[in-house]
Design an enzyme around this catalytic site. Structure first.
Site, PDB file in Angstrom:
ATOM      1  N   GLU A   1       0.693  -1.289  -0.112  1.00  0.00           N
ATOM      2  CA  GLU A   1       0.034   0.050  -0.005  1.00  0.00           C
ATOM      3  C   GLU A   1       0.882   1.350  -0.078  1.00  0.00           C
ATOM      4  OE1 GLU A   1      -3.535  -0.020   2.510  1.00  0.00           O
ATOM      5  OE2 GLU A   1      -3.638  -2.223   1.986  1.00  0.00           O
TER       6      GLU A   1
ATOM      7  N   HIS B   1      -2.465   2.983   8.428  1.00  0.00           N
ATOM      8  CA  HIS B   1      -3.684   2.107   8.121  1.00  0.00           C
ATOM      9  C   HIS B   1      -3.839   1.181   9.389  1.00  0.00           C
ATOM     10  CE1 HIS B   1      -6.702  -0.459   6.168  1.00  0.00           C
ATOM     11  NE2 HIS B   1      -5.848  -1.300   6.226  1.00  0.00           N
TER      12      HIS B   1
ATOM     13  N   HIS C   1      -6.924  -1.382  12.019  1.00  0.00           N
ATOM     14  CA  HIS C   1      -8.428  -2.007  11.775  1.00  0.00           C
ATOM     15  C   HIS C   1      -8.953  -1.589  13.188  1.00  0.00           C
ATOM     16  CE1 HIS C   1      -7.303  -5.175   8.606  1.00  0.00           C
ATOM     17  NE2 HIS C   1      -7.136  -3.928   7.894  1.00  0.00           N
TER      18      HIS C   1
ATOM     19  N   GLU D   1     -15.521  16.247  22.582  1.00  0.00           N
ATOM     20  CA  GLU D   1     -14.239  15.940  22.251  1.00  0.00           C
ATOM     21  C   GLU D   1     -14.193  15.638  20.685  1.00  0.00           C
ATOM     22  OE1 GLU D   1     -11.546  13.036  23.575  1.00  0.00           O
ATOM     23  OE2 GLU D   1     -12.936  11.204  22.985  1.00  0.00           O
TER      24      GLU D   1
ATOM     25  N   HIS E   1     -13.635  -2.587   7.219  1.00  0.00           N
ATOM     26  CA  HIS E   1     -12.229  -3.082   7.053  1.00  0.00           C
ATOM     27  C   HIS E   1     -11.485  -2.217   7.898  1.00  0.00           C
ATOM     28  CE1 HIS E   1      -8.628  -3.707   4.056  1.00  0.00           C
ATOM     29  NE2 HIS E   1      -8.370  -3.125   5.241  1.00  0.00           N
TER      30      HIS E   1
HETATM   31 ZN    ZN Z   1      -6.556  -3.462   6.052  1.00  0.00          ZN
END
Ligand code: ZN
Length: 265
Positions: A118, A141, A143, A171, A212
């Site tokens: 990525e 990135h 999860h 907040e 995802h």
């Molecule tokens: Zn991922």
């Protein structure tokens, strides 16, 4: 000095470990890229290990032409966040971006392994964020569990998703006054999802990938992790209520907060 004693390495290694402990970087999930400052590039170039190693060049296609010549700390393709701290010289690398290749100048087991697949998407995100804020340094990135859960329970609409988040805690509007970006479900990896994520990053620091995870960006590890934590914490509160929110801040109350703290023009 051992290159790994450089504070940004320690922060990257700590972040990966933290994400795994939080359950946001299971198996091979998660990747990060950190743009080195000119001073950091100078320090790295003067490192003895770097000086005595010839860079390994690997072909990669990039659209982020404005980042040619920049140096990034990058996680390895297939690395486990759980164990990066045990062998950072295998799971992390410093790369220099060329026109259609990268020079691995340190790490990835002496240049024998590759940066995350990525990486081209990360570079597009860096390029988009740097236009908004020249101080942007990080793209991560991961999860986060409750944020992913919330994409099952909530409408997939970035404006509505943002409004729900802002209603959950004062907040939220303070931490992400620009809101949250969100894509429809897309095939992950090297296809259109990278350019689409970067397009969202022209406006937002976080882009949620339904079912995802998320891409997040920021000026430092603290800034970026704080942003992720705020979204994730409030997604948890939402899910603890089974997505059934009866109360919370009204739109007028959110506006009042934004006004008092001077968040919106
Ligand atoms: Zn991922």
């Amino acid at each position: 000095m051992n290159i790994l004693k450089n504070p940004f390495f320690e922060e990257a290694i700590d972040a990966c470990r933290y994400f795994w402990e939080a359950g946001w970087g299971e198996n091979h999930a998660g990747n990060l890229t950190y743009l080195l400052s000119d001073e950091q590039v100078q320090e790295i170039k003067e490192d003895e290990d770097v000086k005595k190693t010839a860079p390994t060049q690997i072909a990669m296609t990039f659209e982020a032409k404005e980042l040619i010549g920049k140096y990034f700390l990058v996680t390895r393709a297939g690395a486990f966040f759980r164990t990066i701290h045990k062998h950072p010289e295998k799971d992390l690398g410093i790369v220099k971006v060329n026109e259609d290749s990268v020079d691995i100048i340190w790490g990835f087991e002496n240049g024998t392994m590759r940066p995350t697949s990525e990486f081209p998407a990360h570079l597009l995100c860096h390029q988009a964020r740097l236009k908004q804020n020249p101080e942007n340094r990080l793209v991560m990135h991961c999860h986060p569990t409750h944020t992913i859960a919330m994409t099952f329970a909530h409408e997939i609409d970035e404006e509505k998703f943002t409004r729900t988040m802002w209603s959950l805690n004062s907040e939220c509007v303070l931490v992400f006054p620009e809101g949250l970006g969100m894509l429809p479900w897309m095939v992950c990896g090297e296809g259109a999802i990278g350019p689409e994520t970067a397009r969202k990053m022209e406006k937002y620091r976080i882009v949620i990938w339904p079912y995802h995870g998320m891409f997040a960006s920021g000026t430092s590890f603290e800034d970026t992790i704080g942003l992720i934590e705020t979204v994730e914490k409030n997604a948890q509160v939402y899910m603890l209520n089974g997505g059934n929110i009866k109360n919370g801040l009204t739109e007028d109350q959110v506006k009042e907060l934004a006004q008092v703290f001077g968040l919106w023009d």
